[in-house]
Design an enzyme around this catalytic site. Structure first.
Site, mmCIF file in Angstrom:
data_model
loop_
_atom_site.group_PDB
_atom_site.id
_atom_site.type_symbol
_atom_site.label_atom_id
_atom_site.label_comp_id
_atom_site.label_asym_id
_atom_site.label_seq_id
_atom_site.Cartn_x
_atom_site.Cartn_y
_atom_site.Cartn_z
ATOM 1 N N GLU A 127 19.388 25.825 -23.339
ATOM 2 C CA GLU A 127 18.554 27.025 -23.395
ATOM 3 C C GLU A 127 17.071 26.675 -23.392
ATOM 4 O O GLU A 127 16.235 27.453 -22.894
ATOM 5 C CB GLU A 127 18.895 27.871 -24.623
ATOM 6 C CG GLU A 127 18.707 27.191 -25.957
ATOM 7 C CD GLU A 127 19.944 26.426 -26.435
ATOM 8 O OE1 GLU A 127 20.129 26.316 -27.660
ATOM 9 O OE2 GLU A 127 20.721 25.934 -25.579
ATOM 10 N N ASP A 133 7.041 19.181 -18.113
ATOM 11 C CA ASP A 133 6.409 20.483 -18.370
ATOM 12 C C ASP A 133 7.190 21.339 -19.359
ATOM 13 O O ASP A 133 6.892 22.523 -19.524
ATOM 14 C CB ASP A 133 6.251 21.263 -17.059
ATOM 15 C CG ASP A 133 4.922 20.983 -16.376
ATOM 16 O OD1 ASP A 133 4.082 20.304 -16.975
ATOM 17 O OD2 ASP A 133 4.732 21.433 -15.228
ATOM 18 N N HIS A 183 0.323 20.916 -24.132
ATOM 19 C CA HIS A 183 1.710 21.106 -23.707
ATOM 20 C C HIS A 183 2.424 19.771 -23.543
ATOM 21 O O HIS A 183 3.647 19.698 -23.683
ATOM 22 C CB HIS A 183 1.769 21.929 -22.408
ATOM 23 C CG HIS A 183 1.390 21.177 -21.172
ATOM 24 N ND1 HIS A 183 0.095 21.084 -20.720
ATOM 25 C CD2 HIS A 183 2.142 20.468 -20.291
ATOM 26 C CE1 HIS A 183 0.068 20.372 -19.607
ATOM 27 N NE2 HIS A 183 1.289 19.984 -19.326
ATOM 28 N N VAL A 239 3.293 12.446 -8.589
ATOM 29 C CA VAL A 239 4.218 13.366 -7.922
ATOM 30 C C VAL A 239 4.129 14.781 -8.490
ATOM 31 O O VAL A 239 4.571 15.735 -7.834
ATOM 32 C CB VAL A 239 5.671 12.850 -7.993
ATOM 33 C CG1 VAL A 239 5.806 11.534 -7.242
ATOM 34 C CG2 VAL A 239 6.144 12.701 -9.432
ATOM 35 N N PHE A 280 1.832 16.180 -6.094
ATOM 36 C CA PHE A 280 2.501 16.278 -4.799
ATOM 37 C C PHE A 280 3.305 17.574 -4.722
ATOM 38 O O PHE A 280 3.299 18.271 -3.704
ATOM 39 C CB PHE A 280 3.442 15.093 -4.579
ATOM 40 C CG PHE A 280 2.758 13.768 -4.407
ATOM 41 C CD1 PHE A 280 1.380 13.670 -4.333
ATOM 42 C CD2 PHE A 280 3.498 12.598 -4.330
ATOM 43 C CE1 PHE A 280 0.748 12.440 -4.184
ATOM 44 C CE2 PHE A 280 2.880 11.363 -4.173
ATOM 45 C CZ PHE A 280 1.508 11.287 -4.101
#
Length: 487
Positions: A40, A109, A135, A197, A200
């Site tokens: 979750e 993230d 974050h 990346v 990218f």
């Protein structure tokens, strides 16, 4: 644990789980990463728009942190796999390295808050003085929480390396320049030169979602990169392509991420969340992953439909956004480049103090000011000065035929020779005189929170410019039509 990539055996790819991504095509998911995806906490990323409120200006920009994370997961693994294919024996890249890099890309993230960067850059500083929350740090805490909550069996050393890779580009990084396989930590979040990346993926994904072109080709970099002295280096001929990476990022910041209308909506959403914070406790659990994961973009709807009188002001602001009754953009100016180094953020108080005697007296709460920084990823520095390049060397190879004590030339061709270990920085003046000499813009924008205040705010803003710089730095006057507009 098998790791799936373009270089994996066909039978492994055939029987692995995969999803189709509209940017990268088929993305193959390995079993360990699936354990994190099917939680979750990770699925929450579906409710976090990649570009915050940008979709209210660019309607197609509704993609989420979920698909971006899958894209970075895939590119991270593919990049590490290519290094293994080219230099695997030399670099000692093994399957655990591939798995670690891929997992770092997937989870980099997972600590983002509602409306992505707006939460930590705009909202939290207004409700928590001196807040240093990020974050990336929250991502690290969230990873530990997921592992403990779902009893995921993962090697402790691999877990530590995943978290180090996520923090690699932040001030919290503990990495040393001579760390073992240091180059692997530059794939997902590159603190050394900014080529990673993560960029990218979002440059291509965001450009496509907003209907914009993207002339940067990251594939050219990953196909020809090479590790030298524990650092990823690039072919010298790719200098302009690398520059396009940073120029594309800056262009997206200017035209999409900090679009004047996008910033107006952001300012209103932030004000609404600030007004709702005491009652809802939005910022209460930012250090507790067990509660924090429940927070996402739906906080807006929570405020909007709540019957509580304590949320009346916040609800009114959101209703204004829905009805497009936005804070009115009055004007902007670019800070003169000789003033950028010592620039001090402009505030609403600065504008109020610049008002001349009029019948209408402005208050700080009538004005919103945003100081927009647009750069090439390293502030006022040229990011290409941190990037190492190498020159491809060629050797002449000839094909001859020996007959009757004579040599006959049959053919000749050039063969690439990568044995040279020389890496170097390319001075920009050696490439082109058309490249920029300044690498950062600072733009000051001012908004009136009510349409009837546009004229007064615009005049005070002009007075502020004259008082500060001796000139009106803005390009044009505020339109008379806008000054006469009322809600």
């Amino acid at each position: 644990m098998p790791v799936y990539s373009a270089g994996a055996p066909t039978n492994e790819l055939r029987f692995s789980k995969h999803v189709y991504d509209n940017v990268h095509g088929n993305i193959y998911l390995d079993p360990l990463c699936l354990k994190f995806i099917d939680t979750e906490q990770f699925q929450r990323l579906r409710e976090l728009k990649q570009l915050g409120v940008t979709n209210m200006v660019y309607p197609g920009a509704v993609h989420s942190r979920f698909e971006h994370s899958l894209g970075v997961y895939w590119l991270a693994g593919e990049t590490a796999q290519k290094l293994k294919n080219f230099q695997g024996m030399e670099l000692d890249i093994d399957k655990h390295d591939l798995q670690t890099v891929r997992l770092a890309g997937l989870l980099h993230d997972i600590g983002h808050g509602p409306f992505s960067h707006m939460f930590e850059r705009e909202f939290l500083p207004k409700v928590m003085s001196g807040c240093e929350w990020s974050h990336e740090s929250m991502s690290v805490k969230m990873i530990d929480h997921i592992v403990d909550t779902h009893n995921i069996d993962i090697d402790a050393q691999m877990l530590k390396r995943v978290k180090d890779m996520i923090l690699a580009s932040t001030e919290f990084s503990q990495l040393k320049s001579n760390a073992e396989k240091r180059f692997l930590y530059d794939i997902v979040a590159n603190g050394r030169n900014g080529i990673d990346v993560d960029k990218f993926d979002y440059l291509v994904r965001d450009s496509r979602a907003c209907g914009l072109g993207c002339n940067f080709q990251f594939q050219r970099l990953t196909e020809t990169m090479r590790v030298m002295d524990n650092e990823i280096c690039y072919r010298a001929k790719e200098y302009r392509n690398v520059h396009k990476l940073f120029a594309t990022r800056a262009d997206l910041y200017r035209t999409v991420y900090t679009h004047p209308k996008v910033k107006a909506i952001e300012l209103m959403i932030v004000d609404a969340m600030v007004k709702a914070n005491d009652y809802l406790g939005i910022s209460t659990n930012i250090d507790d992953p067990a509660e924090y994961w429940k927070l996402d973009d739906t906080i807006l709807k929570t405020i909007e439909i709540a019957p509580d009188q304590e949320l009346a002001e916040a609800k009114d602001l959101i209703l204004r956004v829905r009805r497009r009754q936005l804070y009115q953009f009055c004007n902007e100016y670019a800070v003169p480049k000789e003033k950028i180094e010592h620039f001090k953020a402009v505030t609403a108080q600065d504008i109020v103090c610049s008002q001349k005697h009029t019948s209408l007296t402005l208050k700080e709460e009538d004005i919103a000011v945003t100081n927009v920084k647009i750069d090439l990823a390293r502030g006022r520095e040229n990011p290409l000065e941190c990037i190492k390049f190498f020159k491809v060397q060629y050797r002449l190879s000839v094909l001859v035929h020996h007959n009757l004590n004579r040599l006959y030339l049959i053919d000749w061709f050039l063969v690439q020779d990568y044995e040279s270990e020389e890496k170097f920085v390319i001075p920009e003046e050696r490439v082109s005189h058309l490249l920029p000499t300044t690498f950062q813009d600072m733009i000051v924008r001012v908004y009136a929170k009510k349409p009837e205040l546009v004229e007064a705010v615009s005049e005070a803003f002009e007075n502020f410019q004259v008082r500060t710089y001796g000139i009106k730095a803005q390009v044009h006057e505020t339109p008379e039509k806008k000054k006469r507009r009322v809600m």
